[in-house]
Scaffold this motif. Structure first.
Motif, PDB file in Angstrom:
ATOM      1  N   PRO A   1      45.885  43.865  18.019  1.00  0.00           N
ATOM      2  CA  PRO A   1      44.611  44.175  17.627  1.00  0.00           C
ATOM      3  C   PRO A   1      43.923  43.523  18.658  1.00  0.00           C
ATOM      4  CG  PRO A   1      45.260  42.242  16.166  1.00  0.00           C
ATOM      5  CD  PRO A   1      45.708  43.403  16.382  1.00  0.00           C
ATOM      6  N   LEU A   2      45.154  42.525  19.904  1.00  0.00           N
ATOM      7  CA  LEU A   2      44.390  41.522  21.221  1.00  0.00           C
ATOM      8  C   LEU A   2      44.507  42.784  21.902  1.00  0.00           C
ATOM      9  CD1 LEU A   2      46.580  38.073  20.462  1.00  0.00           C
ATOM     10  CD2 LEU A   2      43.670  38.801  20.084  1.00  0.00           C
ATOM     11  N   ASP A   3      45.774  43.472  22.122  1.00  0.00           N
ATOM     12  CA  ASP A   3      44.981  44.440  22.810  1.00  0.00           C
ATOM     13  C   ASP A   3      45.024  45.372  23.099  1.00  0.00           C
ATOM     14  OD1 ASP A   3      48.035  43.408  23.656  1.00  0.00           O
ATOM     15  OD2 ASP A   3      49.752  44.620  22.728  1.00  0.00           O
ATOM     16  N   GLN A   4      44.103  45.737  22.123  1.00  0.00           N
ATOM     17  CA  GLN A   4      42.948  47.260  22.166  1.00  0.00           C
ATOM     18  C   GLN A   4      42.201  46.001  22.670  1.00  0.00           C
ATOM     19  OE1 GLN A   4      42.123  47.542  18.412  1.00  0.00           O
ATOM     20  NE2 GLN A   4      44.243  49.231  18.361  1.00  0.00           N
TER      21      GLN A   4
ATOM     22  N   LEU B   1      38.569  44.617  27.651  1.00  0.00           N
ATOM     23  CA  LEU B   1      38.087  43.900  28.386  1.00  0.00           C
ATOM     24  C   LEU B   1      38.281  44.014  30.277  1.00  0.00           C
ATOM     25  CD1 LEU B   1      39.053  40.450  27.082  1.00  0.00           C
ATOM     26  CD2 LEU B   1      36.336  40.939  27.496  1.00  0.00           C
ATOM     27  N   ILE B   2      39.522  44.570  30.334  1.00  0.00           N
ATOM     28  CA  ILE B   2      39.804  45.449  31.501  1.00  0.00           C
ATOM     29  C   ILE B   2      39.283  46.477  32.121  1.00  0.00           C
ATOM     30  CG2 ILE B   2      41.699  46.056  33.234  1.00  0.00           C
ATOM     31  CD1 ILE B   2      43.985  44.578  31.337  1.00  0.00           C
ATOM     32  N   SER B   3      38.712  47.445  30.760  1.00  0.00           N
ATOM     33  CA  SER B   3      38.424  48.714  31.916  1.00  0.00           C
ATOM     34  C   SER B   3      36.550  47.818  31.719  1.00  0.00           C
ATOM     35  CB  SER B   3      37.896  49.360  30.462  1.00  0.00           C
ATOM     36  OG  SER B   3      37.250  49.865  30.428  1.00  0.00           O
TER      37      SER B   3
ATOM     38  N   LEU C   1      39.060  36.976  38.391  1.00  0.00           N
ATOM     39  CA  LEU C   1      38.488  34.893  38.204  1.00  0.00           C
ATOM     40  C   LEU C   1      38.084  34.685  35.982  1.00  0.00           C
ATOM     41  CD1 LEU C   1      37.668  32.483  40.951  1.00  0.00           C
ATOM     42  CD2 LEU C   1      39.991  33.250  39.452  1.00  0.00           C
ATOM     43  N   ARG C   2      37.293  35.666  36.055  1.00  0.00           N
ATOM     44  CA  ARG C   2      36.272  35.450  34.787  1.00  0.00           C
ATOM     45  C   ARG C   2      37.584  36.260  33.966  1.00  0.00           C
ATOM     46  NH1 ARG C   2      32.475  39.173  32.317  1.00  0.00           N
ATOM     47  NH2 ARG C   2      31.414  37.829  30.795  1.00  0.00           N
ATOM     48  N   LEU C   3      38.120  37.813  34.566  1.00  0.00           N
ATOM     49  CA  LEU C   3      38.926  38.779  33.896  1.00  0.00           C
ATOM     50  C   LEU C   3      40.420  37.653  33.340  1.00  0.00           C
ATOM     51  CD1 LEU C   3      40.082  41.271  32.639  1.00  0.00           C
ATOM     52  CD2 LEU C   3      40.610  42.032  34.875  1.00  0.00           C
ATOM     53  N   ILE C   4      40.664  37.185  34.114  1.00  0.00           N
ATOM     54  CA  ILE C   4      42.310  36.980  33.882  1.00  0.00           C
ATOM     55  C   ILE C   4      41.588  35.362  33.264  1.00  0.00           C
ATOM     56  CG2 ILE C   4      43.609  34.904  34.479  1.00  0.00           C
ATOM     57  CD1 ILE C   4      43.627  36.007  37.584  1.00  0.00           C
ATOM     58  N   ARG C   5      40.370  34.670  33.618  1.00  0.00           N
ATOM     59  CA  ARG C   5      39.844  33.943  31.973  1.00  0.00           C
ATOM     60  C   ARG C   5      40.748  34.155  30.502  1.00  0.00           C
ATOM     61  NH1 ARG C   5      39.295  28.069  32.144  1.00  0.00           N
ATOM     62  NH2 ARG C   5      37.620  27.661  30.495  1.00  0.00           N
ATOM     63  N   GLN C   6      39.030  35.374  30.628  1.00  0.00           N
ATOM     64  CA  GLN C   6      39.066  35.758  29.364  1.00  0.00           C
ATOM     65  C   GLN C   6      40.521  35.816  28.800  1.00  0.00           C
ATOM     66  OE1 GLN C   6      36.518  39.127  30.119  1.00  0.00           O
ATOM     67  NE2 GLN C   6      34.587  37.789  30.059  1.00  0.00           N
ATOM     68  N   LEU C   7      41.567  36.741  29.188  1.00  0.00           N
ATOM     69  CA  LEU C   7      43.153  37.308  29.108  1.00  0.00           C
ATOM     70  C   LEU C   7      43.807  36.319  28.135  1.00  0.00           C
ATOM     71  CD1 LEU C   7      43.291  40.100  31.423  1.00  0.00           C
ATOM     72  CD2 LEU C   7      43.016  40.191  29.227  1.00  0.00           C
ATOM     73  N   ALA C   8      43.656  34.999  29.611  1.00  0.00           N
ATOM     74  CA  ALA C   8      44.909  33.919  28.576  1.00  0.00           C
ATOM     75  C   ALA C   8      43.270  33.224  27.545  1.00  0.00           C
ATOM     76  CB  ALA C   8      44.035  32.598  29.633  1.00  0.00           C
ATOM     77  N   LEU C   9      42.576  33.307  27.387  1.00  0.00           N
ATOM     78  CA  LEU C   9      41.695  32.906  25.870  1.00  0.00           C
ATOM     79  C   LEU C   9      42.304  33.782  25.465  1.00  0.00           C
ATOM     80  CD1 LEU C   9      38.204  31.304  27.775  1.00  0.00           C
ATOM     81  CD2 LEU C   9      39.687  30.359  26.439  1.00  0.00           C
TER      82      LEU C   9
ATOM     83  N   LEU D   1      46.247  43.878  34.196  1.00  0.00           N
ATOM     84  CA  LEU D   1      47.302  44.232  33.256  1.00  0.00           C
ATOM     85  C   LEU D   1      48.620  43.643  33.697  1.00  0.00           C
ATOM     86  CD1 LEU D   1      47.755  48.494  34.193  1.00  0.00           C
ATOM     87  CD2 LEU D   1      46.566  46.430  31.958  1.00  0.00           C
ATOM     88  N   ALA D   2      48.404  42.206  35.050  1.00  0.00           N
ATOM     89  CA  ALA D   2      49.838  41.813  35.512  1.00  0.00           C
ATOM     90  C   ALA D   2      49.445  40.137  34.707  1.00  0.00           C
ATOM     91  CB  ALA D   2      49.356  41.915  36.837  1.00  0.00           C
ATOM     92  N   ALA D   3      47.765  40.174  34.731  1.00  0.00           N
ATOM     93  CA  ALA D   3      47.787  38.702  33.702  1.00  0.00           C
ATOM     94  C   ALA D   3      48.209  39.441  32.040  1.00  0.00           C
ATOM     95  CB  ALA D   3      46.074  38.670  33.859  1.00  0.00           C
TER      96      ALA D   3
END
Length: 342
Positions: A196-199, A204-206, A234-242, A308-310
């Motif tokens: 579910p996290l990958d989906q 988020l990336i899309s 920056l916002r995308l990387i933070r969202q993925l980390a959270l 994707l790298a994040a």
């Protein structure tokens, strides 16, 4: 080549009197009513691929760390002396002003300590996720059952804060005591927790790539494009980390950005993006898109590659049981958005 007769599968007890163990070289026919068991030779052991030993980096004295530490100490001493002189001057003018300055100094010091503690906790959490990723990858190779349980326990601690993973946590807790190989346990944890996290990460990336593509396509200034792409990244990387359990602060974001850029440089991410762009845009699509739309599509695709790298750096488990998100699929999402805008 001699022909061997194979019997049908059957069950029997080895301590039964009718079971007779014979050697393959013995001749003769078995007696009626007895079961003859002939041990087979062990298969030759094949060479096992051994992972190359990673030697620890040689510890050297870092003069750069010493320099910046000394500079930071001097700055703190200068700031402390300046504040001390300021409070003395305030007391010389008025006791009320002096106490007010002292109170503000204490509040600022307390706030600084709290911020420093939060940054340290965030950095430790990011380091824990990186270490968990490395340990899980090692278990996939070694198939260590005990270590897989330790990895699962630490993974459940990280996923405990996400209420959407309650059912997955209950399933993994139920299977934690089962007789499952180490590598299979890591794959089970990946399917239950990471799916579910990958989906959500792909959505988020899309969404970020589509926003960057749209804004940079209609923006009249290149400087605004750069600022928006930087803020969106920056916002995308933070969202993925959270999303994957990390809580990066300011220093954590700097660390993540540095690692993401290093990851792109090592894996050749930009070159991969260029090849995908050529494959997608090479089939007569460039003629259908205007120059601004093409630039927006390119910026959105590069943002997707950054996301994707994040994922590779913030995901606590490596991709083994689940497919890795593809840049081609994200590019198709961008193309569908382009077609919708037309």
């Amino acid at each position: 080549m001699s022909e061997r007769s194979y019997r049908r599968p059957a069950t029997f007890k080895l301590d039964d009197a009718k079971v007779v163990v014979t050697d393959a070289s013995e001749q003769g026919h078995p007696a009626r009513g007895t079961i003859h068991v002939t041990p087979e030779d062990d298969a030759p052991q094949l060479p096992v691929a051994i992972e190359p030993t990673i030697l620890p980096a040689e510890r050297r004295f870092r003069w750069g760390t010493l320099f910046w530490g000394a500079v930071g100490g001097l700055v703190l001493l200068g700031a402390g002396l300046g504040v001390a002189h300021l409070i003395e001057d305030l007391f010389a003018r008025s006791d009320s002003l002096g106490f007010l300055g002292l109170a503000l100094t204490l509040v600022a010091t307390l706030s600084l300590l709290v911020i420093a503690a939060r940054e340290a906790i965030c950095l430790m959490r990011l380091s824990t996720i990186e270490e968990l990723h490395r340990r899980a990858a090692a278990v996939i190779v070694s198939d260590d059952r005990n270590e897989s349980r330790n990895v699962l326990r630490d993974l459940l601690k990280i996923a405990h804060a996400n209420p959407h993973l309650a059912r997955a946590r209950a399933t993994l807790t139920h299977h934690s005591g089962d007789i499952i190989d180490g590598a299979d346990m890591i794959r089970l944890a990946e399917r239950e927790l990471m799916s579910p996290l990958d989906q959500e990460a792909r959505m988020l990336i899309s969404a970020a790539a589509q926003r960057v593509s749209l804004v940079t396509a209609i923006s009249p200034r290149a400087l605004f494009d750069v600022a928006f792409v930087f803020a969106a990244s920056l916002r995308l990387i933070r969202q993925l980390a959270l999303l994957y359990g990390g809580r990066p602060g300011t220093l954590g974001m700097i660390k993540l950005i540095r690692h993401v850029l290093a990851h792109l440089a090592i894996t050749g991410g930009m070159a991969a993006s260029d090849s995908v762009i050529q494959q997608i845009l090479g089939h007569g699509l460039t003629a259908k898109l205007s120059q601004r739309l093409g630039e927006g599509f390119l910026n959105g695709l590069l943002t997707a590659r950054l996301g994707l790298a994040a994922i590779d750096l913030t995901r606590p488990l490596p991709f083994t049981a689940l497919p890795r998100p593809s840049l081609t699929d994200l590019a198709k999402d961008l193309l569908r958005q382009r077609d919708g805008e037309k």
